[in-house]
Design a protein around this motif. Structure first.
Motif, mmCIF file in Angstrom:
data_model
loop_
_atom_site.group_PDB
_atom_site.id
_atom_site.type_symbol
_atom_site.label_atom_id
_atom_site.label_comp_id
_atom_site.label_asym_id
_atom_site.label_seq_id
_atom_site.Cartn_x
_atom_site.Cartn_y
_atom_site.Cartn_z
ATOM 1 N N MET A 126 -46.540 19.554 -9.626
ATOM 2 C CA MET A 126 -46.232 19.392 -11.028
ATOM 3 C C MET A 126 -45.740 20.681 -11.660
ATOM 4 S SD MET A 126 -49.981 19.293 -12.883
ATOM 5 C CE MET A 126 -50.531 17.877 -11.925
ATOM 6 N N ILE A 127 -45.865 21.808 -10.955
ATOM 7 C CA ILE A 127 -45.481 23.093 -11.532
ATOM 8 C C ILE A 127 -44.014 23.366 -11.233
ATOM 9 C CG2 ILE A 127 -45.889 25.573 -11.465
ATOM 10 C CD1 ILE A 127 -48.780 25.016 -10.814
ATOM 11 N N LEU A 128 -43.314 23.896 -12.206
ATOM 12 C CA LEU A 128 -41.922 24.282 -12.069
ATOM 13 C C LEU A 128 -41.730 25.594 -12.808
ATOM 14 C CD1 LEU A 128 -38.880 21.930 -12.493
ATOM 15 C CD2 LEU A 128 -38.866 24.215 -13.484
ATOM 16 N N PRO A 129 -41.220 26.643 -12.139
ATOM 17 C CA PRO A 129 -40.851 26.719 -10.735
ATOM 18 C C PRO A 129 -42.052 26.567 -9.788
ATOM 19 C CG PRO A 129 -39.917 28.556 -11.983
ATOM 20 C CD PRO A 129 -40.925 27.910 -12.861
ATOM 21 N N ARG A 130 -41.769 26.040 -8.603
ATOM 22 C CA ARG A 130 -42.822 25.784 -7.630
ATOM 23 C C ARG A 130 -43.467 27.096 -7.194
ATOM 24 N NH1 ARG A 130 -41.721 26.160 -2.520
ATOM 25 N NH2 ARG A 130 -39.522 25.715 -2.856
#
Length: 451
Positions: free
Chosen positions: A1-5
């Motif tokens: 769910m995190i961006l950037p990974r």
């Protein structure tokens, strides 16, 4: 769910109620921007520096859900975070966005908003293209006609320059020096460096309109797009004029790197570029130029080269001992069209989807300073148009320059659609939907020139 990974994301079991408190320590051994985030039962962050703490907070906002990106709370429900461990650090030192505020002026409020949007995506260099043929946006106190005359034009080309049409609508604006000091300070709080650019010796028609003695040929502020054959004279009086202009610029911008342009000057003049580059070095700064500067003769080795016509020039610059920022037009020009359909507004350039941007891998990645996207605004005449052109392609680019090169486009698509676009909605970003433009994002009848 995190961006950037992140480098690693280890989920735990369940979630915890978060009261907003963070136990933070600058004890992590790692590069600038590195952090380790532990959620459960409290929130603990170890970071290499203040930048790492800042990026950890951005990650916490992402974990807290889209509503955490709104300007004020809209729910009385407690904020819940998933139990997890996140270990992360940036891939490149230069993770940039070039924003052209010369072709179409972006009011200060909207410029500050873009600083916030960069921070959300853990980008750290805002390259401001402040001058061009179509407008001068930097207040110059010693030569005020630069912004008073060069800061506006009576009309603009209507769509692509080959159409021959004009809007007939005046356009203009400039930033006062205090405005720009405010932008620099605001960006610094978000660990973003603002790199200013005054373009010489080409792309200078706005300055020539203000002070005709500077130019090879006199003329007004340009109302067309494209490459203007008119350029600055290479005599000592013109070089000295620009030394004084750059001195004012240096008083406003503390950035070590200062842009001097050097691009698309028909018949260019290496002596002019070299003299300004030497002046910047004498003032303790590092010149930054587009890759044409490699052709003007010996430059200070501290010069940063932006490789935009491809990546070969960047590789040449590396071999000559320069730092390089990769920004090839085929991969990261966000003014280029995003779809092949007839509903794409003012379709110019080659087709460049968010998937194309996500697939970009900078050449010589282990040697370059970093990479940046370039947002030219000939056809982006409002903040809404800039939003449409930039997002979600900037989201894809943010992952390219932050995360490791192992990428899965379908996994990214799921994160983008399921988690990140709702964050952009909460931020009020009018991005291009993945399925194509909304009716009010089209511009029927405005001519483009797709390649």
């Amino acid at each position: 769910m995190i961006l950037p990974r992140p480098v690693s994301f280890t989920p735990g079991e369940g979630d915890v109620v978060w009261d907003g408190s963070i136990e933070s320590r600058l004890t992590l051994d790692g590069p600038s921007g590195a952090y380790r985030l532990v959620v459960g039962p409290g929130v603990v962050v170890e970071a290499a520096d203040e930048a790492g703490l800042f990026y950890a907070r951005q990650t916490l906002r992402q974990l807290a859900g889209p509503d955490s990106f709104r300007a004020a709370p809209i729910s009385r429900e407690p904020v819940r975070l998933p139990v997890c461990v996140v270990e992360d650090e940036p891939r490149f030192a230069w993770r940039g966005v070039m924003l052209d505020v010369a072709r179409h002026f972006l009011p200060k409020h909207d410029l500050l908003r873009y600083v916030d949007l960069m921070a959300v995506h853990k980008l750290n260099v805002l390259h401001l293209h402040l001058t061009d043929d179509q407008g001068w946006r930097f207040e110059c106190k010693k030569f005020p006609l630069l912004h008073e005359v060069g800061g506006w034009r009576p009309s603009s080309r209507y769509g692509d320059r080959r159409s021959g049409g004009q809007t007939g609508r005046p356009h203009g604006g400039y930033y006062t020096q205090d405005d720009l000091r405010e932008v620099v300070a605001y960006a610094a709080q978000r660990h973003i460096t603002v790199v200013p650019e005054i373009d010489v010796p080409g792309h200078s028609q706005a300055a020539i309109a203000a002070y005709p003695e500077l130019g090879v040929t006199p003329g007004g502020v340009w109302t067309d797009w494209g490459v203007n054959p008119n350029a600055l004279k290479a005599d000592e009086a013109t070089v000295d004029f620009y030394r004084q202009v750059f001195d004012e610029l240096l008083d406003v911008f503390p950035s070590e790197v200062i842009g001097l342009g050097g691009d698309e000057a028909e018949g260019g003049d290496g002596r002019f570029v070299r003299r300004i580059a030497q002046h910047l070095v004498q003032r303790g700064r590092r010149p930054h130029g587009w890759d044409e500067v490699l052709d003007v003769g010996p430059l200070p080795t501290t010069t940063v080269v932006a490789s935009w016509r491809g990546e070969e020039a960047g590789l040449t610059a590396l071999d000559r001992g320069h730092d390089v920022v990769m920004c090839p037009e085929a991969h990261v020009y966000l003014d280029y069209r995003q779809g092949a359909g007839e509903d794409e507004p003012i379709p110019v350039g080659t087709l460049l989807t968010w998937e194309d941007v996500y697939a970009y891998e900078p050449a010589a990645a282990d040697r370059v300073l970093g990479a940046q996207t370039n947002v030219w605004t000939e056809h982006l005449d409002s903040p809404r148009r800039v939003d449409y052109a930039v997002f979600p392609r900037l989201c894809a680019f943010a992952e390219v320059v932050w995360s490791t090169p192992a990428r899965d486009v379908e996994e990214f698509r799921a994160r983008l659609a399921g988690h990140h676009l709702p964050r952009l909605d909460a931020l009020g970003v009018e991005y291009r939907p993945l399925t194509g433009p909304k009716p009010w994002q089209t511009l029927p009848g405005v001519p483009g020139f797709p390649r």
